[in-house]
Design an enzyme around this catalytic site. Structure first.
Site, PDB file in Angstrom:
ATOM      1  N   ASN A 189       0.865  -1.181   0.000  1.00 43.64           N
ATOM      2  CA  ASN A 189       0.000   0.000   0.000  1.00 43.64           C
ATOM      3  C   ASN A 189       0.904   1.233   0.000  1.00 43.64           C
ATOM      4  O   ASN A 189       1.513   1.549   1.018  1.00 43.64           O
ATOM      5  CB  ASN A 189      -0.886  -0.060   1.259  1.00 43.64           C
ATOM      6  CG  ASN A 189      -1.679   1.217   1.477  1.00 43.64           C
ATOM      7  OD1 ASN A 189      -1.744   2.083   0.598  1.00 43.64           O
ATOM      8  ND2 ASN A 189      -2.280   1.332   2.650  1.00 43.64           N
ATOM      9  N   LYS A 192       0.142   4.229  -0.100  1.00 44.89           N
ATOM     10  CA  LYS A 192      -0.472   5.409   0.550  1.00 44.89           C
ATOM     11  C   LYS A 192      -0.265   6.638  -0.335  1.00 44.89           C
ATOM     12  O   LYS A 192      -0.255   6.497  -1.559  1.00 44.89           O
ATOM     13  CB  LYS A 192       0.080   5.580   1.969  1.00 44.89           C
ATOM     14  CG  LYS A 192      -0.063   4.287   2.782  1.00 44.89           C
ATOM     15  CD  LYS A 192       0.167   4.438   4.246  1.00 44.89           C
ATOM     16  CE  LYS A 192      -0.042   3.086   4.915  1.00 44.89           C
ATOM     17  NZ  LYS A 192       0.107   3.136   6.364  1.00 44.89           N
ATOM     18  N   HIS A 213      -9.306   0.814   5.128  1.00 43.34           N
ATOM     19  CA  HIS A 213      -8.010   0.988   5.810  1.00 43.34           C
ATOM     20  C   HIS A 213      -8.214   1.913   7.011  1.00 43.34           C
ATOM     21  O   HIS A 213      -9.014   2.851   6.958  1.00 43.34           O
ATOM     22  CB  HIS A 213      -6.983   1.582   4.842  1.00 43.34           C
ATOM     23  CG  HIS A 213      -5.606   1.582   5.414  1.00 43.34           C
ATOM     24  ND1 HIS A 213      -5.168   2.557   6.274  1.00 43.34           N
ATOM     25  CD2 HIS A 213      -4.577   0.704   5.287  1.00 43.34           C
ATOM     26  CE1 HIS A 213      -3.926   2.276   6.649  1.00 43.34           C
ATOM     27  NE2 HIS A 213      -3.547   1.166   6.067  1.00 43.34           N
ATOM     28  N   GLU A 257      -6.609   4.318   8.105  1.00 40.64           N
ATOM     29  CA  GLU A 257      -6.432   5.762   7.841  1.00 40.64           C
ATOM     30  C   GLU A 257      -7.692   6.339   7.200  1.00 40.64           C
ATOM     31  O   GLU A 257      -8.018   7.507   7.414  1.00 40.64           O
ATOM     32  CB  GLU A 257      -5.185   5.979   6.968  1.00 40.64           C
ATOM     33  CG  GLU A 257      -3.920   5.790   7.802  1.00 40.64           C
ATOM     34  CD  GLU A 257      -2.713   5.264   7.040  1.00 40.64           C
ATOM     35  OE1 GLU A 257      -2.692   5.357   5.796  1.00 40.64           O
ATOM     36  OE2 GLU A 257      -1.799   4.732   7.696  1.00 40.64           O
ATOM     37  N   GLU A 272      -4.905  -5.464  10.846  1.00 42.09           N
ATOM     38  CA  GLU A 272      -3.902  -4.419  11.060  1.00 42.09           C
ATOM     39  C   GLU A 272      -4.183  -3.678  12.365  1.00 42.09           C
ATOM     40  O   GLU A 272      -4.992  -2.737  12.386  1.00 42.09           O
ATOM     41  CB  GLU A 272      -3.948  -3.411   9.906  1.00 42.09           C
ATOM     42  CG  GLU A 272      -3.725  -4.021   8.551  1.00 42.09           C
ATOM     43  CD  GLU A 272      -3.209  -2.975   7.571  1.00 42.09           C
ATOM     44  OE1 GLU A 272      -2.087  -3.152   7.076  1.00 42.09           O
ATOM     45  OE2 GLU A 272      -3.908  -1.972   7.336  1.00 42.09           O
ATOM     46  N   GLY A 283       2.825   1.949  10.889  1.00 46.06           N
ATOM     47  CA  GLY A 283       3.731   3.079  10.721  1.00 46.06           C
ATOM     48  C   GLY A 283       4.482   3.461  11.986  1.00 46.06           C
ATOM     49  O   GLY A 283       5.120   4.501  12.051  1.00 46.06           O
ATOM     50  N   SER A 330       3.843  -2.393  10.398  1.00 42.83           N
ATOM     51  CA  SER A 330       5.292  -2.431  10.596  1.00 42.83           C
ATOM     52  C   SER A 330       5.924  -3.760  10.162  1.00 42.83           C
ATOM     53  O   SER A 330       6.861  -4.243  10.792  1.00 42.83           O
ATOM     54  CB  SER A 330       5.662  -2.091  12.051  1.00 42.83           C
ATOM     55  OG  SER A 330       5.244  -0.764  12.356  1.00 42.83           O
TER      56      SER A 330
HETATM   57  P1  PGA Z   1       3.133   0.095   7.745  1.00 43.35           P
HETATM   58  O1  PGA Z   1       1.624   0.279   7.174  1.00 43.35           O
HETATM   59  O2  PGA Z   1       3.681  -1.141   7.093  1.00 43.35           O
HETATM   60  O3  PGA Z   1       3.851   1.350   7.316  1.00 43.35           O
HETATM   61  O4  PGA Z   1       3.011  -0.044   9.212  1.00 43.35           O
HETATM   62  C1  PGA Z   1       0.783  -0.822   7.031  1.00 43.35           C
HETATM   63  C2  PGA Z   1      -0.546  -0.384   6.460  1.00 43.35           C
HETATM   64  O5  PGA Z   1      -1.017   0.705   6.757  1.00 43.35           O
HETATM   65  O6  PGA Z   1      -1.161  -1.155   5.695  1.00 43.35           O
END
Ligand code: PGA
Length: 253
Positions: free
Chosen positions: A9, A11, A94, A96, A166, A172, A213
């Site tokens: 992803n 983003k 997601h 976010e 997740e 992140g 992560s």
């Molecule tokens: P990250 O994000 O690997 O940067 O923690 C995962 C995600 O949001 O799918």
């Protein structure tokens, strides 16, 4: 046997020019790895250019979000019919999107129905906040997200959808869940909810990913768990070497 699945992803990263350069380097590195479904999810403006670069390869394309309507007066939105000409997958719900853009289990559910109607494979994201985690509410939160997000869906088979667990506190932050704990949520909560809704056979066939992560140096540990079928990768999917290392680790799961 569930085929390992790794999705990146991006983003809100990379311009179209950057995306073209990146994908030109990434595809040859991914092409030599067999036995893993590999999906990249760039921002909307790059989908057309990346789709062209992926033609004739078996690296697949996904979008990061969509509206549930096929068309209409929804300024700034992108529809499933538009995506279906370019992509095979779409990330839905997601955290976010839920946190910053007001997505609810109800809008997530509408998008899930719509994605299936228009022949996109949705990657449904679920996961608890840090507060919920600390209050010991992980199981009930994730169970509810699965039940509401997938309400009234009819699944022809387990490959019609992908689920990503997740934990929001792991996204992140560099603070990944332990592999054991993620596996337990997937086997005891997500697959149990799926079995109640769609029966055991489908519950065992749906690919369930871990996200939060995931890096080159911890991916193998997640993939060695029996109920973790791959990863949804954020930060580490933006570098060819890091993402390739994660996809490579999935071949051994
Ligand atoms: P990250 O994000 O690997 O940067 O923690 C995962 C995600 O949001 O799918």
């Amino acid at each position: 046997m569930r085929k390992p699945f790794v999705a990146g992803n991006w983003k809100m990263h990379k311009t179209v020019t950057e995306a073209r350069h990146f994908v030109s380097e990434l595809v040859p590195a991914l092409q030599v790895i067999e036995g893993v479904d590999r999906v990249i999810c760039p921002p909307f403006p790059s989908l057309l250019a990346v789709a062209a670069l992926l033609e004739g390869t078996d690296v697949q394309l996904g979008a990061q979000n969509m509206h549930w309507e096929a068309s209409g007066a929804f300024t700034g939105e992108v529809s499933p019919t538009m995506l279906a000409e370019l992509c095979q997958y779409v990330i839905i719900g997601h955290s976010e999107r839920r946190t910053y853009f007001g997505e609810t289990d109800e809008t997530v559910n509408r998008k899930m129905h719509s994605a299936l109607t228009y022949n996109l494979t949705p990657i449904l994201c679920v996961g608890e906040t840090l507060e919920q985690y600390e209050a010991g509410q992980t199981r009930e939160v994730v169970f509810r997200q699965i039940k509401l997000g997938l309400a009234d869906l009819e699944l022809s088979d387990g490959n019609a959808i992908v689920v990503a667990y997740e934990p929001i506190w792991a996204i992140g932050t560099g603070r990944a869940s332990t592999a054991d704990a993620a596996n337990a949520v997937i086997s005891d909560v997500i697959r149990v909810a799926l079995a109640e809704m769609f029966g055991d056979e489908i519950a065992q066939a749906v690919r369930v990913l871990y996200g939060g992560s995931v890096k080159g140096n911890n991916a193998a540990e997640f993939f060695s768990q029996p109920d973790i079928d791959g990863a949804l990768v954020g930060g580490a999917c933006l570098k060819v070497g890091d993402f390739t290392q994660i996809v490579q680790a999935a071949t051994r799961s």
